[in-house]
Design a protein around this motif. Structure first.
Motif, PDB file in Angstrom:
ATOM      1  N   SER A   1       7.086  11.943  -6.222  1.00 18.50           N
ATOM      2  CA  SER A   1       6.135  10.373  -6.090  1.00 18.50           C
ATOM      3  C   SER A   1       5.155  10.084  -5.311  1.00 18.50           C
ATOM      4  O   SER A   1       4.405  11.591  -4.342  1.00 18.50           O
ATOM      5  CB  SER A   1       6.920   9.637  -4.906  1.00 18.50           C
ATOM      6  OG  SER A   1       7.174   9.724  -3.523  1.00 18.50           O
ATOM      7  N   PHE A   2       4.363   8.468  -5.511  1.00 17.92           N
ATOM      8  CA  PHE A   2       3.183   9.458  -4.545  1.00 17.92           C
ATOM      9  C   PHE A   2       2.844   8.007  -4.603  1.00 17.92           C
ATOM     10  O   PHE A   2       2.656   6.641  -5.237  1.00 17.92           O
ATOM     11  CB  PHE A   2       1.593  10.161  -5.292  1.00 17.92           C
ATOM     12  CG  PHE A   2       0.275   9.378  -4.756  1.00 17.92           C
ATOM     13  CD1 PHE A   2      -0.153   9.926  -4.192  1.00 17.92           C
ATOM     14  CD2 PHE A   2      -0.239   7.828  -4.739  1.00 17.92           C
ATOM     15  CE1 PHE A   2      -1.569   9.635  -3.493  1.00 17.92           C
ATOM     16  CE2 PHE A   2      -0.774   7.681  -5.007  1.00 17.92           C
ATOM     17  CZ  PHE A   2      -1.805   9.231  -3.922  1.00 17.92           C
ATOM     18  N   THR A   3       2.468   7.870  -2.723  1.00 12.68           N
ATOM     19  CA  THR A   3       2.365   6.538  -2.121  1.00 12.68           C
ATOM     20  C   THR A   3       0.790   6.456  -1.784  1.00 12.68           C
ATOM     21  O   THR A   3       0.641   6.911  -0.653  1.00 12.68           O
ATOM     22  CB  THR A   3       3.812   5.952  -1.303  1.00 12.68           C
ATOM     23  OG1 THR A   3       4.625   5.581  -2.384  1.00 12.68           O
ATOM     24  CG2 THR A   3       3.133   4.513  -0.962  1.00 12.68           C
ATOM     25  N   TYR A   4       0.309   5.224  -2.030  1.00 11.98           N
ATOM     26  CA  TYR A   4      -0.674   5.008  -1.090  1.00 11.98           C
ATOM     27  C   TYR A   4      -0.710   2.942  -0.703  1.00 11.98           C
ATOM     28  O   TYR A   4      -0.824   2.420  -1.248  1.00 11.98           O
ATOM     29  CB  TYR A   4      -2.066   5.332  -2.280  1.00 11.98           C
ATOM     30  CG  TYR A   4      -3.272   4.750  -1.515  1.00 11.98           C
ATOM     31  CD1 TYR A   4      -3.875   4.813  -0.705  1.00 11.98           C
ATOM     32  CD2 TYR A   4      -3.952   3.525  -2.224  1.00 11.98           C
ATOM     33  CE1 TYR A   4      -5.410   4.834  -0.066  1.00 11.98           C
ATOM     34  CE2 TYR A   4      -5.428   3.216  -1.198  1.00 11.98           C
ATOM     35  CZ  TYR A   4      -5.939   3.825  -0.720  1.00 11.98           C
ATOM     36  OH  TYR A   4      -6.933   3.697  -0.234  1.00 11.98           O
ATOM     37  N   THR A   5      -1.699   3.641   0.587  1.00 12.39           N
ATOM     38  CA  THR A   5      -1.703   2.016   1.296  1.00 12.39           C
ATOM     39  C   THR A   5      -3.061   1.981   1.658  1.00 12.39           C
ATOM     40  O   THR A   5      -3.444   2.263   2.248  1.00 12.39           O
ATOM     41  CB  THR A   5      -0.129   1.491   2.561  1.00 12.39           C
ATOM     42  OG1 THR A   5       0.878   1.632   1.581  1.00 12.39           O
ATOM     43  CG2 THR A   5      -0.245   0.001   3.328  1.00 12.39           C
TER      44      THR A   5
ATOM     45  N   GLY B   1       8.259   9.154 -10.627  1.00 16.22           N
ATOM     46  CA  GLY B   1       8.531   9.693 -12.226  1.00 16.22           C
ATOM     47  C   GLY B   1      10.406  10.557 -11.935  1.00 16.22           C
ATOM     48  O   GLY B   1      10.075  11.490 -10.772  1.00 16.22           O
ATOM     49  N   TYR B   2      11.383  10.968 -13.361  1.00 17.94           N
ATOM     50  CA  TYR B   2      11.307  11.853 -13.336  1.00 17.94           C
ATOM     51  C   TYR B   2      11.310  12.690 -14.164  1.00 17.94           C
ATOM     52  O   TYR B   2      11.232  12.064 -15.799  1.00 17.94           O
ATOM     53  CB  TYR B   2      13.555  11.558 -13.303  1.00 17.94           C
ATOM     54  CG  TYR B   2      13.489  10.226 -12.077  1.00 17.94           C
ATOM     55  CD1 TYR B   2      14.844  11.407 -11.199  1.00 17.94           C
ATOM     56  CD2 TYR B   2      13.835   9.108 -11.868  1.00 17.94           C
ATOM     57  CE1 TYR B   2      15.310  10.485 -10.077  1.00 17.94           C
ATOM     58  CE2 TYR B   2      14.176   8.614 -10.680  1.00 17.94           C
ATOM     59  CZ  TYR B   2      15.216   9.497  -9.764  1.00 17.94           C
ATOM     60  OH  TYR B   2      15.214   8.482  -8.936  1.00 17.94           O
ATOM     61  N   ASN B   3      12.118  13.501 -14.262  1.00 17.25           N
ATOM     62  CA  ASN B   3      11.836  15.223 -15.507  1.00 17.25           C
ATOM     63  C   ASN B   3      13.248  16.273 -15.683  1.00 17.25           C
ATOM     64  O   ASN B   3      14.034  16.190 -14.476  1.00 17.25           O
ATOM     65  CB  ASN B   3      11.068  16.339 -15.373  1.00 17.25           C
ATOM     66  CG  ASN B   3      10.661  17.354 -16.578  1.00 17.25           C
ATOM     67  OD1 ASN B   3      10.862  16.216 -17.760  1.00 17.25           O
ATOM     68  ND2 ASN B   3      10.944  18.589 -15.818  1.00 17.25           N
TER      69      ASN B   3
ATOM     70  N   TRP C   1      15.508   5.149  -8.649  1.00 19.15           N
ATOM     71  CA  TRP C   1      14.245   4.614  -7.585  1.00 19.15           C
ATOM     72  C   TRP C   1      12.652   4.898  -8.837  1.00 19.15           C
ATOM     73  O   TRP C   1      11.573   5.528  -8.766  1.00 19.15           O
ATOM     74  CB  TRP C   1      13.720   6.056  -6.633  1.00 19.15           C
ATOM     75  CG  TRP C   1      14.242   5.893  -5.739  1.00 19.15           C
ATOM     76  CD1 TRP C   1      16.020   5.935  -5.630  1.00 19.15           C
ATOM     77  CD2 TRP C   1      14.206   6.547  -4.363  1.00 19.15           C
ATOM     78  NE1 TRP C   1      16.536   5.667  -4.763  1.00 19.15           N
ATOM     79  CE2 TRP C   1      15.756   6.636  -3.808  1.00 19.15           C
ATOM     80  CE3 TRP C   1      13.802   6.722  -3.320  1.00 19.15           C
ATOM     81  CZ2 TRP C   1      16.510   6.543  -2.659  1.00 19.15           C
ATOM     82  CZ3 TRP C   1      13.909   7.404  -2.196  1.00 19.15           C
ATOM     83  CH2 TRP C   1      15.087   7.470  -1.704  1.00 19.15           C
ATOM     84  N   VAL C   2      13.003   4.010  -9.285  1.00 22.20           N
ATOM     85  CA  VAL C   2      11.952   3.782 -10.615  1.00 22.20           C
ATOM     86  C   VAL C   2      10.997   2.122 -10.031  1.00 22.20           C
ATOM     87  O   VAL C   2      12.561   0.863  -9.186  1.00 22.20           O
ATOM     88  CB  VAL C   2      12.088   3.831 -11.952  1.00 22.20           C
ATOM     89  CG1 VAL C   2      11.824   5.550 -12.060  1.00 22.20           C
ATOM     90  CG2 VAL C   2      13.715   3.119 -12.805  1.00 22.20           C
ATOM     91  N   SER C   3      10.505   1.373 -10.756  1.00 20.30           N
ATOM     92  CA  SER C   3       9.734  -0.089 -10.319  1.00 20.30           C
ATOM     93  C   SER C   3      10.758  -0.749 -11.247  1.00 20.30           C
ATOM     94  O   SER C   3      11.176  -1.801 -10.496  1.00 20.30           O
ATOM     95  CB  SER C   3       8.797  -0.027 -10.648  1.00 20.30           C
ATOM     96  OG  SER C   3       7.898   0.454  -9.667  1.00 20.30           O
TER      97      SER C   3
END
Length: 417
Positions: free
Chosen positions: A223-227, A242-244, A307-309
């Protein structure tokens, strides 16, 4: 060592620490109670599927200790759970997604649930190693707390914050305690996981985790989160995750499925004062849909966690499915209604691949009203009303079923010390 053996061993730790000087074992100890009354009703659109409803009252006690002094601190935790069925007898219980009270062999739902577990833990610096009843909370292995009682696991866990900004997690789990049953293990054999979350700075965080269930699946998450703060009242948040996944040959044959899946989602959220607006996109690819959760003795994985949107009642995880979401949230504190919030979301999924076609569709409207009593004798009492309406096209019936989902939840936490 099983959970009841740990419970016998835990009082010994209390005896040892009582002879020592006053230390963080006692001063950092906490005893919390949670009283929960919850009802879930699912009415399916298909005439051949009955309406399912389960309702129960639960009491959950959780004791967490501090650690004894010295280079290696020792502690112990205890978790006790009790639930009584108020509704959901024969003919109404049994929907896998509700999972408040599991059914006996005669088709009747269990009337009461009693669970007791504990764990011992050791701390060096900011690293804690523990064994016993566990509640992992990472994107690959999430002990579910959204139903009546808590899901738990048995095994080893390591959690470390010795590196500034980095949360490291690892575990070896050998049993899963179903949230709706008294049974010690729901079929899980062995599950390994490891990973970390890194808070690079005040605006950027990244994470990466991996999971291995022998003879079943290998799965990775990132995951990547930017605020981006705009002003004191405004900010923009970008989430990409994402998942693989790769199923084993044996497990894929067992569930009559393909082996590979990649699912990812990206969401942009704009927060302006008491309001929040979100736009999200989610996509599946591979020879099967995304697999998670369930129980090993029911052909599930036993891991939990998505944990997806675009996850509400439906998770929009069908094979090749693409889905869009628009959502709105309102904190009504700004209107003088302290503690009250409202969430609304619309998700539309297309291109679902099933045995019938490659053009299956589903769409969901989600509503939730949540209230936390801000003060007075009932301070911290939480009341939640959640309602979803899901429509699924006929050619996607192999993947999902439509209908309505209503949840009423009242939770009252009490901290004794």
């Amino acid at each position: 060592m099983k959970a009841y053996q740990l419970v016998i061993a835990i009082p010994v730790l209390f005896t040892v620490q009582a002879t020592a000087q006053q230390n963080s074992f006692t001063t950092d100890s906490h005893l919390n109670f949670l009283f929960k009354n919850a009802m879930m009703n699912r009415h399916y659109s298909d005439s051949d599927v009955r309406t399912r409803r389960e309702w129960g009252q639960a009491a959950i006690a959780h004791f967490t200790s501090g650690f004894t002094p010295g280079p290696v601190g020792i502690g112990a935790d205890i978790l006790g759970q009790l639930a009584v069925r108020l509704d959901g007898g024969r003919g109404r219980s049994g929907a896998g997604g509700i999972d408040y009270f599991s059914q006996n062999s005669d088709g009747h739902a269990q009337s009461t649930l009693r669970k007791l577990g504990g764990r011992i833990k050791a701390k060096v610096g900011q690293t804690v190693v523990s064994y016993g009843t566990q509640q992992p909370l990472i994107p690959l292995v999430t002990a579910d707390t959204s139903r009546l009682l808590y899901e738990t696991y048995t095994g080893w866990m390591l959690e470390s914050q010795d590196i500034t900004g980095v949360d490291i997690s690892a575990g070896y789990l050998t049993a899963e305690q179903r949230k709706s049953s008294n049974h010690y293990n729901s079929g899980l054999g062995r599950l390994f996981y490891a990973g970390a979350r890194y808070q690079i700075n005040s605006q950027i965080s990244v994470s990466a985790y991996a999971e291995h269930i022998p003879q079943v699946i290998d799965k990775q998450f990132s995951s990547f989160t930017y605020t981006h703060p705009i002003s004191t009242q405004q900010k923009f948040i970008l989430d990409i995750n994402g998942y693989n996944s790769r199923l084993t040959d044996d497990y894929a044959r067992e569930i009559n499925s393909g082996r590979s899946n990649i699912i990812w989602s990206t969401a942009g959220r704009y927060v302006y004062g008491m309001q929040s607006f979100k736009l999200a996109y989610q996509q599946n690819s591979g020879s099967t849909g995304f697999h998670y959760g369930g129980y090993r003795d029911k052909q599930g994985l036993g891991d939990g966690g998505i944990w997806v949107s675009n996850s509400y009642w439906s998770d929009f995880i069908g094979q090749d499915e693409r889905s869009w979401q628009v959502a709105y949230s309102l904190d009504l504190t700004g209107l003088g209604l302290s503690g009250l919030s409202y969430d609304l979301a619309y998700v539309s999924g297309t291109d679902i691949h099933t045995s019938a076609s490659s053009h299956g569709k589903e769409r969901e409207v989600f509503n939730q009203l949540h209230y936390v009593v801000p003060s007075g004798p009932a301070k911290d009492l939480q009341l939640t009303v959640r309602y979803s309406r899901l429509q699924v096209s006929a050619d996607a019936a192999d993947y999902n079923r439509g209908g309505s989902d209503l949840r009423l939840i009242a939770q009252y936490p009490i901290t004794l010390f």
